[in-house]
Enzyme design. Structure first.
Site, PDB file in Angstrom:
ATOM      1  N   ASP A   1       0.876  -1.178   0.000  1.00 16.29           N
ATOM      2  CA  ASP A   1       0.000   0.000   0.000  1.00 16.29           C
ATOM      3  C   ASP A   1       0.913   1.228   0.000  1.00 16.29           C
ATOM      4  OD1 ASP A   1      -2.423   1.575   0.347  1.00 16.29           O
ATOM      5  OD2 ASP A   1      -1.869   1.822   2.438  1.00 16.29           O
ATOM      6  N   SER A   2       0.309   2.392  -0.141  1.00 16.71           N
ATOM      7  CA  SER A   2       1.100   3.621  -0.049  1.00 16.71           C
ATOM      8  C   SER A   2       1.640   3.821   1.370  1.00 16.71           C
ATOM      9  CB  SER A   2       0.232   4.821  -0.435  1.00 16.71           C
ATOM     10  OG  SER A   2      -0.910   4.870   0.399  1.00 16.71           O
TER      11      SER A   2
ATOM     12  N   CYS B   1      -4.586  -1.576  -1.760  1.00 14.39           N
ATOM     13  CA  CYS B   1      -4.777  -0.149  -1.977  1.00 14.39           C
ATOM     14  C   CYS B   1      -5.743   0.027  -3.144  1.00 14.39           C
ATOM     15  CB  CYS B   1      -3.423   0.482  -2.313  1.00 14.39           C
ATOM     16  SG  CYS B   1      -3.506   2.221  -2.759  1.00 14.39           S
TER      17      CYS B   1
ATOM     18  N   GLU C   1      -2.224   8.274   8.235  1.00 12.27           N
ATOM     19  CA  GLU C   1      -0.770   8.058   8.167  1.00 12.27           C
ATOM     20  C   GLU C   1      -0.074   8.721   9.360  1.00 12.27           C
ATOM     21  OE1 GLU C   1       1.716   5.837   6.129  1.00 12.27           O
ATOM     22  OE2 GLU C   1      -0.379   6.019   5.642  1.00 12.27           O
TER      23      GLU C   1
ATOM     24  N   CYS D   1     -11.133   3.185   0.269  1.00 10.22           N
ATOM     25  CA  CYS D   1      -9.692   3.425   0.462  1.00 10.22           C
ATOM     26  C   CYS D   1      -9.327   2.646   1.718  1.00 10.22           C
ATOM     27  CB  CYS D   1      -9.424   4.913   0.654  1.00 10.22           C
ATOM     28  SG  CYS D   1      -7.756   5.288   1.269  1.00 10.22           S
TER      29      CYS D   1
ATOM     30  N   HIS E   1      -7.087   2.978   3.883  1.00 11.85           N
ATOM     31  CA  HIS E   1      -6.808   3.796   5.072  1.00 11.85           C
ATOM     32  C   HIS E   1      -8.084   4.072   5.875  1.00 11.85           C
ATOM     33  CE1 HIS E   1      -2.893   4.713   3.213  1.00 11.85           C
ATOM     34  NE2 HIS E   1      -2.529   5.275   4.349  1.00 11.85           N
TER      35      HIS E   1
END
Ligand code: DGL
Length: 253
Positions: free
Chosen positions: A6-7, A69, A148, A180, A182
């Site tokens: 993932d990012s 992601c 994040e 998403c 996240h």
């Protein structure tokens, strides 16, 4: 070994479901923290990162890749599959299909990054699985960055979330898709806002079941987890207990 990426931290929500479904498998998780967020990047930038990480994980011996992601899947899963024809690739796409099947009001919403919101792949998903319902796509800039930074209780985030979600509820939306990875970590905040008016839809368990079907001999390993990051690996380790993922920390080698 199964490679998951993932990012940044978002894919850990998928990894948690993967570990539950495949407790004996060995996983390698890559967080692209030097380039997070992906949501405000161009298609070329996202595709470049996805191909580089895919190559890295394939070189490390991963026999299956999970793109944990939505943004990377929407933008680059086809290119990744083309680059590694011998490796099964599981992507993560917003749960438009289950939401469209289960809605009682005929109105659903999907919360995504900006890049996913403008991707043709999302439009195709809506066309193929939600033709009979009204779909509101709501890009949520900045949300992934809050996760994040582990700013899950930031009042500014709560205010923004309320401002985006209340109008959707007023339109009669009764299913809200977390588009998403996240955003899974924002489920407590979003549930507080939504109350009994709508249900959140998360596909992490469905992705884990699909991975289980493809895992074959990769299901039988030593139950280890290798963590990698393109920057600030220590933050990834520190995030596990903060995100209530102590069971992942216990596997790290
Ligand atoms: N976690 C990602 C997703 O599922 C991307 C968040 C970001 O980097 O913008 O879309």
């Amino acid at each position: 070994m199964i490679g998951v990426f993932d990012s940044g931290l978002g894919g850990l929500s998928v990894l948690a479901a993967l570990v539950d479904a495949l407790p004996q498998a060995d996983f390698s998780y890559f967080a692209d923290t030097a380039h997070v967020p992906y949501g405000n990047k161009s298609e070329e930038q996202i595709q470049g990162r996805v191909l580089a990480i895919g190559q890295h994980l394939a070189d490390a011996g991963c026999g299956l890749l999970v793109v944990a992601c939505n943004t990377a899947t929407a933008t680059a899963v086809q290119a990744l599959r083309a680059a590694h024809p011998g490796i099964p690739v599981v992507g993560v796409e917003p749960g438009i299909k289950p939401a469209a099947q289960d809605t009682r009001t005929g109105r659903i919403a999907v919360l995504t990054t900006e890049a996913t919101a403008r991707s043709p792949r999302l439009q195709h998903l809506i066309r193929d699985h939600a033709g009979h319902v009204e779909v509101f796509v709501e890009p949520c800039p900045g949300w992934a960055t809050h996760v994040e930074m582990l700013q899950l209780d930031d009042p500014a985030l709560a205010t923004d979330a309320r401002a985006r979600i209340e109008p959707l509820l007023e339109k009669g939306v009764d299913r809200i898709v977390l588009g998403c990875t996240h955003y899974s970590f924002l489920a407590p905040l979003l549930t507080e806002i939504v109350g009994a008016r709508a249900q959140l839809v998360d596909v992490a368990d469905a992705v884990a079941r699909q991975t289980q079907r493809l895992a074959g001999r990769l299901a039988h390993g030593s139950g280890t987890l290798h963590l990698h990051a393109s920057a600030h690996l220590e933050r990834l380790h520190a995030a596990l207990p903060r995100l209530h993922l102590g069971r992942l920390a216990a596997r790290v080698v």
